[in-house]
Design a protein around this motif. Structure first.
Motif, PDB file in Angstrom:
ATOM      1  N   GLU A   1     101.958 -26.633  -2.199  1.00 43.02           N
ATOM      2  CA  GLU A   1     100.585 -26.178  -2.410  1.00 43.02           C
ATOM      3  C   GLU A   1      99.609 -26.848  -1.442  1.00 43.02           C
ATOM      4  OE1 GLU A   1     102.096 -26.603  -6.965  1.00 43.02           O
ATOM      5  OE2 GLU A   1     100.669 -28.013  -6.060  1.00 43.02           O
TER       6      GLU A   1
ATOM      7  N   ALA B   1      96.302 -26.935  -1.906  1.00 46.91           N
ATOM      8  CA  ALA B   1      95.625 -26.474  -3.114  1.00 46.91           C
ATOM      9  C   ALA B   1      94.150 -26.152  -2.928  1.00 46.91           C
ATOM     10  CB  ALA B   1      95.776 -27.523  -4.218  1.00 46.91           C
TER      11      ALA B   1
ATOM     12  N   TYR C   1      92.788 -21.254  -2.139  1.00 43.84           N
ATOM     13  CA  TYR C   1      94.006 -21.951  -2.539  1.00 43.84           C
ATOM     14  C   TYR C   1      95.176 -21.236  -1.878  1.00 43.84           C
ATOM     15  CZ  TYR C   1      98.008 -23.040  -5.641  1.00 43.84           C
ATOM     16  OH  TYR C   1      99.230 -23.390  -6.132  1.00 43.84           O
TER      17      TYR C   1
ATOM     18  N   ASP D   1      99.715 -21.358  -1.538  1.00 41.70           N
ATOM     19  CA  ASP D   1     100.983 -22.013  -1.825  1.00 41.70           C
ATOM     20  C   ASP D   1     102.165 -21.189  -1.341  1.00 41.70           C
ATOM     21  OD1 ASP D   1     101.940 -20.217  -3.844  1.00 41.70           O
ATOM     22  OD2 ASP D   1     100.981 -21.352  -5.427  1.00 41.70           O
TER      23      ASP D   1
END
Length: 381
Positions: A190, A192, A215, A217
């Protein structure tokens, strides 16, 4: 040769940082091969999947001064099954590629799409970079590409129907990891928190991104024993909440024996947006989850349910969020006779909350509740 490659990457990173004026993240003191594609043989897997996920909560303005708020997520995927993914006539091994997205315009109806293709396994490297220290994913149909790295930023070129995204996501925190062996083998890398820049075209009108939190991932689940990884689990919950000072990321995995009631894997991360540091991490019994306001549905002929409200507590930390705007994916990501999933991806603008050490902040949240077809069948039985 390996030493020369490492020196080249280190030098390239230093030059890039000098040109942009940004400090190196520290993530690229070595080649980061978590960014790129993987094969089933990397895990000795009978079935593997991987996807790259990008979301954003954006403030937009057009040339004529019109302002709009838009949240979105984009997923691009790659799946391998040496036994299941074969051409029925020739027996040629195939690779599966899929992409799906959800749009959440503030105060308007949501929109979403799911598209998949099967291509010869021998052609997969034409579309995905494997075992390289960066991401390079191009969907075979249309203009849908995700590329870059956590150090340089991730570029997103995505066009479908009335949507066109030309964005760059620049992470501002160190990479974090979620992983577990039971009830399903998975690892998630991640980046993030970060910022998005670029342009968005909606219904033929172009907007510039003036402010956006994001974000990113890369998740890889797989199974070494079953036909598909979904047969090892009931489902999972994932949530990301961003306020002025903080961001929280929650991962929850439910085994088949858990059903809707309990969780085998729980991990909660609290990040300071301003410093990029992980303030606290919680797992297991330190994380208390309360899901309420259940919505009962029949999907693909099976009774399922999802929570509309989520409360998460850990020492010194309390989170509240709701599934306000929801898009639902219930077409399996495989042919109709194989197990897939039912995915509810929700967004709550502005009113979700983080309470940490007695201070309360409000912000926007993405909240996913996924149920496998097999998990839904087992729960119904």
């Amino acid at each position: 040769m390996t030493l020369l490659l490492l020196l080249f990457i280190l030098c390239f990173a230093d030059v890039s940082a000098a040109e942009t004026g940004e400090e190196p993240s520290g993530n690229l003191a070595y080649p980061d091969f978590t960014e790129s594609g993987h094969y089933d043989t990397d895990f000795n897997a009978s079935f593997m999947s991987e996807w790259w996920y990008q979301n954003g909560d954006m403030r937009l303005v057009s040339e004529d001064g019109e302002k709009r708020n838009l949240a979105f997520f984009i997923v691009v995927t790659h799946q391998e099954s040496p036994e299941l993914f074969r051409d029925p006539d020739s027996g040629l091994q195939l690779s599966n590629m899929a992409t799906f997205y959800g749009l959440y315009p503030y105060g308007e109806a949501t929109a979403h799409n799911f598209t998949q293709v099967f291509i010869p396994r021998s052609d997969i490297e034409n579309y995905i970079g494997f075992h390289v220290p960066y991401l390079d994913y191009t969907f075979p149909e249309g203009l849908r590409r995700l590329y870059g790295s956590s150090f340089e930023g991730y570029g997103l070129d995505y066009t479908y129907d009335n949507l066109q995204l030309d964005l760059v996501f620049k992470p501002r925190v160190e990479k974090t990891i979620d992983s577990a062996i039971e009830p399903v083998n998975f690892t998630t890398y991640e980046s993030a928190y970060g910022k998005l820049e670029g342009t968005v075209v909606l219904d033929g009108k172009e907007y510039v991104v003036t402010q956006a939190d994001g974000y990113f991932d890369h998740m890889i689940p797989y199974t070494t024993t079953l036909p598909v990884w979904e047969m090892e689990m009931h489902g999972w919950s994932w949530a990301e909440l961003t306020t002025d000072s903080y961001q929280t990321v929650l991962y929850v995995v439910r085994g088949l024996e858990d059903g809707y009631d309990t969780c085998t894997y729980k991990h909660l991360t609290l990040i300071d947006k301003h410093t990029g540091e992980v303030v606290a991490e919680y797992s297991g019994d330190d994380v208390e989850i309360v899901e309420t306001d259940w919505v009962n549905l029949t999907v693909k002929g099976v009774s399922v349910k999802r929570p509309a409200t989520l409360e998460v507590s850990a020492p010194g930390l309390h989170i509240d969020m709701e599934a306000q705007s929801v898009v639902q994916f219930d077409a399996a990501s495989y042919p109709e006779d194989r197990v897939g999933f039912i995915d509810f991806m929700a967004f709550q603008p502005l009113t979700a909350s983080i309470e940490y050490d007695g201070n309360i902040e409000h912000g926007s949240a993405f909240y996913e509740y996924m149920i496998t077809d097999w998990g839904a069948f087992v729960s119904s039985a």
